[in-house]
Design a protein around this motif. Structure first.
Motif, PDB file in Angstrom:
ATOM      1  N   LEU A  37       0.837  -1.208   0.000  1.00  0.00           N
ATOM      2  CA  LEU A  37       0.000   0.000   0.000  1.00  0.00           C
ATOM      3  C   LEU A  37       0.871   1.257   0.000  1.00  0.00           C
ATOM      4  CD1 LEU A  37      -2.649   1.593   0.408  1.00  0.00           C
ATOM      5  CD2 LEU A  37      -2.524   1.027   2.838  1.00  0.00           C
ATOM      6  N   THR A  38       1.893   1.270   0.835  1.00  0.00           N
ATOM      7  CA  THR A  38       2.805   2.412   0.900  1.00  0.00           C
ATOM      8  C   THR A  38       3.470   2.662  -0.447  1.00  0.00           C
ATOM      9  OG1 THR A  38       3.238   2.035   3.254  1.00  0.00           O
ATOM     10  CG2 THR A  38       4.881   3.310   2.038  1.00  0.00           C
ATOM     11  N   CYS A  39       3.942   1.593  -1.071  1.00  0.00           N
ATOM     12  CA  CYS A  39       4.633   1.725  -2.357  1.00  0.00           C
ATOM     13  C   CYS A  39       3.667   2.147  -3.469  1.00  0.00           C
ATOM     14  CB  CYS A  39       5.328   0.418  -2.708  1.00  0.00           C
ATOM     15  SG  CYS A  39       6.707   0.056  -1.573  1.00  0.00           S
ATOM     16  N   ALA A  40       2.403   1.768  -3.347  1.00  0.00           N
ATOM     17  CA  ALA A  40       1.392   2.229  -4.305  1.00  0.00           C
ATOM     18  C   ALA A  40       1.139   3.721  -4.140  1.00  0.00           C
ATOM     19  CB  ALA A  40       0.092   1.449  -4.118  1.00  0.00           C
ATOM     20  N   LEU A  41       1.230   4.219  -2.908  1.00  0.00           N
ATOM     21  CA  LEU A  41       1.059   5.653  -2.672  1.00  0.00           C
ATOM     22  C   LEU A  41       2.222   6.458  -3.261  1.00  0.00           C
ATOM     23  CD1 LEU A  41      -0.319   5.577   0.979  1.00  0.00           C
ATOM     24  CD2 LEU A  41      -1.578   6.247  -1.068  1.00  0.00           C
ATOM     25  N   VAL A  42       3.414   5.862  -3.282  1.00  0.00           N
ATOM     26  CA  VAL A  42       4.527   6.509  -3.982  1.00  0.00           C
ATOM     27  C   VAL A  42       4.174   6.640  -5.464  1.00  0.00           C
ATOM     28  CG1 VAL A  42       6.955   6.325  -4.657  1.00  0.00           C
ATOM     29  CG2 VAL A  42       6.253   5.688  -2.332  1.00  0.00           C
ATOM     30  N   ASN A  80      -6.441  -4.332   0.956  1.00  0.00           N
ATOM     31  CA  ASN A  80      -6.501  -4.650  -0.483  1.00  0.00           C
ATOM     32  C   ASN A  80      -7.440  -3.703  -1.215  1.00  0.00           C
ATOM     33  OD1 ASN A  80      -4.751  -6.565  -1.476  1.00  0.00           O
ATOM     34  ND2 ASN A  80      -5.974  -8.286  -0.758  1.00  0.00           N
ATOM     35  N   GLU A  81      -8.564  -3.387  -0.582  1.00  0.00           N
ATOM     36  CA  GLU A  81      -9.515  -2.464  -1.201  1.00  0.00           C
ATOM     37  C   GLU A  81      -8.848  -1.115  -1.455  1.00  0.00           C
ATOM     38  OE1 GLU A  81     -12.434  -3.008  -2.330  1.00  0.00           O
ATOM     39  OE2 GLU A  81     -13.084  -4.871  -1.401  1.00  0.00           O
ATOM     40  N   LEU A  82      -8.078  -0.652  -0.475  1.00  0.00           N
ATOM     41  CA  LEU A  82      -7.384   0.620  -0.638  1.00  0.00           C
ATOM     42  C   LEU A  82      -6.353   0.545  -1.764  1.00  0.00           C
ATOM     43  CD1 LEU A  82      -6.803   1.809   3.050  1.00  0.00           C
ATOM     44  CD2 LEU A  82      -8.028   3.060   1.275  1.00  0.00           C
ATOM     45  N   ILE A  83      -5.610  -0.549  -1.812  1.00  0.00           N
ATOM     46  CA  ILE A  83      -4.604  -0.710  -2.870  1.00  0.00           C
ATOM     47  C   ILE A  83      -5.267  -0.674  -4.243  1.00  0.00           C
ATOM     48  CG2 ILE A  83      -2.930  -2.303  -3.898  1.00  0.00           C
ATOM     49  CD1 ILE A  83      -2.325  -3.279  -1.021  1.00  0.00           C
ATOM     50  N   ASN A  84      -6.369  -1.387  -4.388  1.00  0.00           N
ATOM     51  CA  ASN A  84      -7.074  -1.417  -5.676  1.00  0.00           C
ATOM     52  C   ASN A  84      -7.559  -0.019  -6.082  1.00  0.00           C
ATOM     53  OD1 ASN A  84      -6.728  -4.174  -5.895  1.00  0.00           O
ATOM     54  ND2 ASN A  84      -8.714  -4.665  -4.976  1.00  0.00           N
ATOM     55  N   LEU A  85      -8.090   0.707  -5.121  1.00  0.00           N
ATOM     56  CA  LEU A  85      -8.561   2.070  -5.405  1.00  0.00           C
ATOM     57  C   LEU A  85      -7.401   2.989  -5.800  1.00  0.00           C
ATOM     58  CD1 LEU A  85     -11.116   2.430  -2.527  1.00  0.00           C
ATOM     59  CD2 LEU A  85     -11.641   2.928  -4.906  1.00  0.00           C
ATOM     60  N   ILE A  86      -6.300   2.862  -5.097  1.00  0.00           N
ATOM     61  CA  ILE A  86      -5.132   3.698  -5.383  1.00  0.00           C
ATOM     62  C   ILE A  86      -4.587   3.398  -6.782  1.00  0.00           C
ATOM     63  CG2 ILE A  86      -2.718   4.114  -4.727  1.00  0.00           C
ATOM     64  CD1 ILE A  86      -3.763   3.634  -1.776  1.00  0.00           C
ATOM     65  N   SER A 317     -18.987  -2.731  -6.918  1.00  0.00           N
ATOM     66  CA  SER A 317     -17.988  -1.894  -7.563  1.00  0.00           C
ATOM     67  C   SER A 317     -16.954  -1.437  -6.542  1.00  0.00           C
ATOM     68  CB  SER A 317     -18.636  -0.675  -8.213  1.00  0.00           C
ATOM     69  OG  SER A 317     -18.938   0.306  -7.248  1.00  0.00           O
ATOM     70  N   ILE A 318     -15.733  -1.231  -7.014  1.00  0.00           N
ATOM     71  CA  ILE A 318     -14.644  -0.831  -6.127  1.00  0.00           C
ATOM     72  C   ILE A 318     -14.964   0.489  -5.433  1.00  0.00           C
ATOM     73  CG2 ILE A 318     -12.242  -0.055  -6.086  1.00  0.00           C
ATOM     74  CD1 ILE A 318     -11.622  -2.071  -8.242  1.00  0.00           C
ATOM     75  N   LEU A 319     -15.442   1.463  -6.206  1.00  0.00           N
ATOM     76  CA  LEU A 319     -15.702   2.778  -5.637  1.00  0.00           C
ATOM     77  C   LEU A 319     -16.794   2.726  -4.586  1.00  0.00           C
ATOM     78  CD1 LEU A 319     -15.228   5.767  -5.480  1.00  0.00           C
ATOM     79  CD2 LEU A 319     -16.715   6.080  -7.464  1.00  0.00           C
ATOM     80  N   GLU A 320     -17.870   2.012  -4.878  1.00  0.00           N
ATOM     81  CA  GLU A 320     -18.979   1.975  -3.923  1.00  0.00           C
ATOM     82  C   GLU A 320     -18.624   1.156  -2.685  1.00  0.00           C
ATOM     83  OE1 GLU A 320     -22.028   0.811  -6.646  1.00  0.00           O
ATOM     84  OE2 GLU A 320     -22.690   2.870  -6.951  1.00  0.00           O
ATOM     85  N   LYS A 321     -17.768   0.154  -2.850  1.00  0.00           N
ATOM     86  CA  LYS A 321     -17.284  -0.567  -1.680  1.00  0.00           C
ATOM     87  C   LYS A 321     -16.441   0.368  -0.805  1.00  0.00           C
ATOM     88  CE  LYS A 321     -17.178  -5.513  -2.483  1.00  0.00           C
ATOM     89  NZ  LYS A 321     -16.341  -6.720  -2.486  1.00  0.00           N
TER      90      LYS A 321
END
Length: 547
Positions: A37-42, A80-86, A317-321
């Motif tokens: 997650l951290t590396c996805a935020l980079v 995981n949900e956050l990673i997918n959204l990012i 949907s990812i966004l609505e989740k």
């Protein structure tokens, strides 16, 4: 090869790093997901260099960092949900932007890893403060932009000097963020006023609220009014009693328990539900797991979660989740209200205790004081200044920060007990539970222990120090003021960086030094700022008065 690596909190294994399982209870799988997650935020930070990030991207940047703070989220599915959204948002901004390699996050030259990690951990702490302001409709473009800048910097090469400059720049930005949250809280709830808080729990249904989020507490108070349910604060929520727009609710009764690390004992078989609005969540015991409710970014497998009331719970949907889990992604500027019906029903079902129960602080006291934030203290500044000039007050100590379970934290209790009677102790954050039930008297009507609030209310302490320096026409370092800090997690890191960025010296820190500070980096801080590890209360007090 280790199963995980994490050295972000004070309790990290062996004072070096957790490599098999987190001392906090975090599994290797969750730790590794948080690294991803951290590396996805980079990657998201890099993607924002080409196009302007959306409101959702800003929310994800804050929540993604917030989710990795110690004792906030233990749920790999939520992460995981956050990673997918990012990833989805990053691709919208710039599909060519690369994430930072997970394998490089904690590896490399020891000093560079130390400096990079210090910035990352500070960003995590600032994200919590920025989010609390955001849910109260307060946002600062410079603070938001710095999250992107900071995360890009994590993935870049810098010299040691460049890293240090980034840390000092970050410290100034975090001061602005803390000021933003102070404005958000005081605009929404009024300025705190000195308030006595009981540790008596009355008979009948009740709910315990822990964490830091005052907006969640306000919504719960509104929805429980007139239902025969009392509300009790826990740990960092204690200062809520001092805000006029919260204390006006008659069913906000008092404070239950002490600091966060005692929860597994204090919540054992409690006949009431507990709402976690932020950290610090510990893996719950089976005796009370069925009565825990989480909300916002807090997560633990199989615990009940209070979502955004406007989410579409049947959507895949990812966004609505995301809207359901975290309350983000809505088009409106104002955050949606939550529906606390499940926890209200649980409180009524459990019924509370049959008789009143008197609890105490760790020193046996039954009454706590809070509400001495900047407005309250500066309102009697003339009285304080006169007391200093007359010699009635010889010194101020700021004794505060995080509490924790490591042996040796009784240092802070003994330090306060050993301070001379002509000194005043300012305090904030949950470290105050080591001594906030002590009665050590007053000086001319000014209580010797002044609770300034939550950890983010270090802003209040800074403003008071600046005002006193102005009144005495001197620098902050020339004041009769010593900071004695206890640290545990990443919000303490961002506060320390702010204090250093302001040039404040001679800070005492404990109970141990951060594992993420290499020997060389620590030496720089000692040489430049005279940062001091605590020793014994008696020796430290003697050293302070011999300067």
């Amino acid at each position: 090869m280790s199963d995980m690596f994490c050295f972000q909190c004070e309790q990290t294994a062996g004072g070096k790093g957790c490599t098999k399982v987190g001392v906090c209870g975090k599994s290797p799988e969750v730790a590794n997901k948080q690294d991803k997650l951290t590396c996805a935020l980079v990657g998201l930070g890099r993607a924002a260099t080409k196009n302007t990030p959306s409101k959702l991207a800003d929310e994800l940047m804050m929540l993604g960092l917030f989710a990795t703070i110690t004792n906030v989220n233990f749920d790999k599915l939520r992460i995981n949900e956050l990673i997918n959204l990012i990833q989805d948002e990053k691709n919208k901004l710039d599909s060519s932007a690369k994430d930072f390699p997970v394998s490089d996050l904690w590896t490399g030259n020891e000093d560079i890893v130390s400096l990079r990690s210090t910035l990352l951990l500070g960003l995590r702490g600032m994200a919590a403060y920025a989010w609390h302001a955001y849910v109260l409709d307060k946002k600062d473009d410079e603070v938001t932009a710095w999250f992107y800048k900071g995360m890009r910097a994590i993935g870049e090469e810098h010299t040691a000097e460049e890293w240090l400059n980034l840390l000092m720049e970050f410290g100034q930005i975090n001061l602005k963020c803390m000021g933003l949250l102070d404005e958000a809280n005081t605009t929404a709830f009024g300025h705190p006023v000195p308030t006595k808080v009981s540790t008596l729990v009355e008979k009948g249904p009740f709910i315990v609220v822990t964490g830091h989020d005052l907006h969640d507490l306000k919504q719960l108070l509104e929805q429980t009014e007139g239902k025969g349910i009392n509300i009790y604060t826990h740990s960092e929520m204690l200062p809520a009693h001092a805000y006029p727009e919260l204390k006006k609710y008659a069913h906000l009764k008092g404070n239950f328990g002490t600091a966060w690390q005692n929860q597994q004992k204090e919540f054992d078989s409690i006949p009431a539900p507990i709402l976690y609005t932020t950290n610090c969540l510990m893996p719950p015991k089976s005796s009370y797991a069925d009565r825990i409710f989480t909300t916002a970014v807090v997560g633990y497998p199989e615990l009940k979660h209070i979502p955004d009331a406007n989410s579409k719970k049947d959507s895949s949907s990812i966004l609505e989740k995301a809207m359901e889990l975290f309350g983000i992604g809505s088009k409106e500027n104002k955050m949606a209200q939550k529906d606390f019906t499940p926890i209200i029903n649980k409180a009524l079902e459990l019924g509370g205790w049959k008789e009143d129960k008197q609890f105490t602080g760790i020193n046996g006291g039954t009454e706590l004081m809070t509400g001495f934030a900047r407005n309250a203290v500066l309102g009697v500044a003339d009285k304080v200044i006169d007391a200093v000039k007359a010699g009635a007050i010889k010194h101020f100590f700021l004794v505060g920060g995080c509490d924790g379970a490591r042996p040796g934290r009784n240092y802070y209790t003994e330090f306060v007990k050993n301070t001379p009677k002509d000194t005043v102790i300012l305090t904030l954050a949950c470290g105050k539970y080591r001594f906030n039930d002590l009665n050590i008297g007053d000086i001319g009507g000014i209580p010797r222990i002044l609770d300034m609030g939550q950890c983010n209310d270090a802003y209040s302490a800074i403003q008071v120090a600046v005002a006193l320096a102005g009144a005495f026409k001197c620098g902050v370092n020339d004041l009769p003021l010593t900071l004695v800090l206890s640290w545990y997690e990443q919000k303490a890191v961002c506060i320390l960086l702010t204090l250093l960025a302001l040039g404040i010296k001679n800070i005492y820190i404990g109970p141990t030094l951060p594992a993420f500070l290499s020997g060389n980096v620590l030496n720089i801080l000692v040489e430049k700022f005279n940062l001091k590890p605590i020793s014994t209360p008696e020796d430290d007090i003697k050293a302070i008065f011999s300067r």
